[in-house]
Structure formats: C-alpha cells, structure tokens
Design a protein around this motif. Sequence first.
Motif, PDB file in Angstrom:
ATOM      1  N   ASN A  56      12.152  -0.353   0.889  1.00 40.73           N
ATOM      2  CA  ASN A  56      11.571  -0.339   2.189  1.00 40.73           C
ATOM      3  C   ASN A  56      10.458   0.621   2.410  1.00 40.73           C
ATOM      4  OD1 ASN A  56      11.258  -1.131   4.898  1.00 40.73           O
ATOM      5  ND2 ASN A  56      13.109  -0.289   5.657  1.00 40.73           N
ATOM      6  N   ARG A  57      10.781   1.793   1.973  1.00 42.59           N
ATOM      7  CA  ARG A  57       9.559   2.889   2.172  1.00 42.59           C
ATOM      8  C   ARG A  57       8.509   3.021   1.234  1.00 42.59           C
ATOM      9  NH1 ARG A  57      13.157   8.040   4.204  1.00 42.59           N
ATOM     10  NH2 ARG A  57      11.316   8.916   4.103  1.00 42.59           N
ATOM     11  N   ALA A  58       8.553   2.341   0.005  1.00 45.40           N
ATOM     12  CA  ALA A  58       7.505   2.401  -0.959  1.00 45.40           C
ATOM     13  C   ALA A  58       6.556   1.760  -0.536  1.00 45.40           C
ATOM     14  CB  ALA A  58       8.144   1.651  -2.195  1.00 45.40           C
ATOM     15  N   GLU A  59       5.878   1.765   0.816  1.00 49.25           N
ATOM     16  CA  GLU A  59       4.843   0.727   1.420  1.00 49.25           C
ATOM     17  C   GLU A  59       3.775   0.903   0.674  1.00 49.25           C
ATOM     18  OE1 GLU A  59       6.006   2.353   4.793  1.00 49.25           O
ATOM     19  OE2 GLU A  59       6.859   0.659   5.568  1.00 49.25           O
ATOM     20  N   LEU A  60       2.962   2.213   0.500  1.00 49.40           N
ATOM     21  CA  LEU A  60       1.667   2.327  -0.375  1.00 49.40           C
ATOM     22  C   LEU A  60       1.702   2.078  -1.629  1.00 49.40           C
ATOM     23  CD1 LEU A  60      -0.802   3.543   1.222  1.00 49.40           C
ATOM     24  CD2 LEU A  60      -0.420   5.880   0.270  1.00 49.40           C
ATOM     25  N   GLU A  61       2.696   2.385  -2.258  1.00 49.71           N
ATOM     26  CA  GLU A  61       2.811   1.877  -3.675  1.00 49.71           C
ATOM     27  C   GLU A  61       2.728   0.407  -3.823  1.00 49.71           C
ATOM     28  OE1 GLU A  61       6.820   2.304  -6.550  1.00 49.71           O
ATOM     29  OE2 GLU A  61       6.179   4.250  -5.330  1.00 49.71           O
ATOM     30  N   ALA A  90      -0.011  -4.088   7.109  1.00 42.91           N
ATOM     31  CA  ALA A  90      -1.375  -4.365   6.980  1.00 42.91           C
ATOM     32  C   ALA A  90      -2.121  -2.903   7.174  1.00 42.91           C
ATOM     33  CB  ALA A  90      -1.905  -5.146   8.368  1.00 42.91           C
ATOM     34  N   ALA A  91      -1.720  -1.990   7.632  1.00 49.23           N
ATOM     35  CA  ALA A  91      -2.354  -0.799   8.113  1.00 49.23           C
ATOM     36  C   ALA A  91      -1.984  -0.094   6.467  1.00 49.23           C
ATOM     37  CB  ALA A  91      -1.724  -0.015   8.893  1.00 49.23           C
ATOM     38  N   ALA A  92      -1.042  -0.283   6.020  1.00 45.21           N
ATOM     39  CA  ALA A  92      -0.789   0.312   4.662  1.00 45.21           C
ATOM     40  C   ALA A  92      -1.842  -0.199   3.527  1.00 45.21           C
ATOM     41  CB  ALA A  92       0.625  -0.098   4.072  1.00 45.21           C
ATOM     42  N   ILE A  93      -2.021  -1.680   3.669  1.00 42.71           N
ATOM     43  CA  ILE A  93      -3.026  -2.127   2.879  1.00 42.71           C
ATOM     44  C   ILE A  93      -4.494  -1.497   2.926  1.00 42.71           C
ATOM     45  CG2 ILE A  93      -4.226  -4.140   2.179  1.00 42.71           C
ATOM     46  CD1 ILE A  93      -1.736  -4.339   1.175  1.00 42.71           C
ATOM     47  N   PHE A  94      -4.936  -1.117   4.259  1.00 47.18           N
ATOM     48  CA  PHE A  94      -6.315  -0.614   4.626  1.00 47.18           C
ATOM     49  C   PHE A  94      -6.246   0.975   4.131  1.00 47.18           C
ATOM     50  CE2 PHE A  94      -6.489  -4.285   7.181  1.00 47.18           C
ATOM     51  CZ  PHE A  94      -7.513  -5.247   6.410  1.00 47.18           C
ATOM     52  N   GLU A  95      -5.094   1.538   4.169  1.00 47.58           N
ATOM     53  CA  GLU A  95      -4.945   2.797   3.876  1.00 47.58           C
ATOM     54  C   GLU A  95      -5.091   3.032   2.129  1.00 47.58           C
ATOM     55  OE1 GLU A  95      -1.417   3.951   6.963  1.00 47.58           O
ATOM     56  OE2 GLU A  95      -1.168   4.744   5.281  1.00 47.58           O
ATOM     57  N   ALA A  96      -4.605   1.878   1.573  1.00 50.33           N
ATOM     58  CA  ALA A  96      -4.563   1.883  -0.034  1.00 50.33           C
ATOM     59  C   ALA A  96      -6.212   1.586  -0.287  1.00 50.33           C
ATOM     60  CB  ALA A  96      -3.607   0.907  -0.544  1.00 50.33           C
TER      61      ALA A  96
END
Length: 249
Positions: A56-61, A90-96
């Motif tokens: 669950n918490r490995a969003e950026l990865e 969705a926000a994690a994707i754009f952060e990456a």
Amino acid sequence: MSGSLVVVGTGPGKAELMTPATTAVLAKATDLVGYGPYLERIPETRPHQRRHASENRAELERARHALSLAAAGREVVVVSGGDPGVFAMAAAIFEAVETGDPAWRTLDIRVEPGVTAMLAAAAEVGAPLGGDFCAISLSDNLKAWATIERRLRSAAQADFVIALYNPASRARPHQLARAFELLRSIKAGETPLLFVRAAGTPDVGVLATTLAEADATRADMRTLVIVGASTTRRIGRWVYTPRGEGPAS
Ligand code: SAH
C-alpha cells in the motif's frame, strides 16, 4: 515504441460503482499495477494480462514501475480505490514524472474519474455535502501533523462541512481524537457527525452522532468521517446540509 498509462479508480467497492469507462480501459490493458486488494476487485477479462501487485505505501515506487512499463511499450493501467485523483495514485504518477526520466513527459498518460468515498458515504445518509464542503486526509505520512491541524482549524472557522479521509490506522490511533478535540474548541457540540464505514458496499455501516459525543475509536481504515457545518441537520433518518443559509422556504 511507446505504450500508454491510464490511472483509474475502482470506486468505493461494489462493481456497479465502477464506471463503464474504467471497465473498458481495464479490458484493454496489458499490465495492471496497484495495491493487491484493489487488483483483486478486478475480474480477469483479457488473457495474458500481467498483474503487478504491490504494498500500500510503496506509491512512488509503484508509479515509477508503471511509467517504465509504459515507456517500454506496454498498455498500463494503474489502479486506485475510489477516484484515482483523490488522495491516490494519479498525483503519485505526476510526482514521478516531474522528478523522473524526462522521456516520461512525452508518454500518453490519462486519468479516468471514479466515484470517491466521500460521495458514496454522503449518499448513504442523505445529502450532508449539499452546501460548501472540503476534504482533508488525516494521514501524516506525507505532510506534517501541524499542517493538518492548521487546515482543520481553518475549515472549522470557515464553517465548511468536512470530509475526513484516512481518519485512523494502526500506526496512528490517536490522531482522530486530537482532531475532534480541536474541532470541539471551535464548533458547536451538537454539530452532526457521521462515521460511514464501507460506503457503497453491502457491508456499509453508518453511525450518526454529534461532535460532542463522537468516539474516535469507532473509525478504522475503511471509514469516512463527515463533520457537519452549522446548518447541517437531521431530518428523520437522514442528514443533510441545505444549499444555502437554511432550508428553502
Ligand atoms: N482514492 C480513494 C481514497 C483513498 S484514501 C477515494 O477516492 O475514495 C483511503 C481512505 O478513503 C480510507 O481510509 C477511508 O477514509 C476512505 N474510504 C475509501 N473507501 C471507502 C469506503 N468504501 N467507505 C468509506 N470510506 C472509504
């Protein structure tokens, strides 16, 4: 060769609340990426579709992994619960994308809207979001608790209805109690307060109480808490917030 990446949300839980557009996108994917329990909600539609389940918490990865699959030519769908843009992938994707390989900026990336928990929870009890409202996540994984307190105070002072996402987890059992304490110092004790658990699923559970009487231990990770505005009221078994300063006459 470049693939595509679509970020979708499965809705609050039951299949009918997943949009047909999301179902169509899922059926075309070569690769599904997401938190394990969300992937399990999706029926197998396409043969040889690969599933990449993660913590669950490995969003950026997870976001970087999805982007590299798309860059390698795969048709990737990243799966969130609810709506993918509300405290989700969705926000994690754009952060990456912002911090990653410059080539990712030219990828075909799209976001499909979904039914967020706040809307499903509101519909279970009537129309508590009928006036102006805001949403605050109580998770301090990515922001300071002081920031959360500042936003709670401002929302209470501005008399918004407040939807609280991530009200509790095993790692943070005391934060909701602290949030209630802060809100009680600003808002009336008789303000309606709702705990809606598993909204939009057959296991839904609703507890309608007041700010003064609310017991923070009633919330878990599948609960959305709605704190009323000064105009929010109970009528029979429903709770609603009038669209204006009071009921229309
Ligand atoms: N993207 C999701 C929210 C992710 S944050 C969405 O749009 O709904 C996770 C939090 O959402 C949970 O801790 C809980 O507060 C809320 N939540 C998710 N599904 C829920 C449901 N079916 N009923 C009530 N709350 C839910």
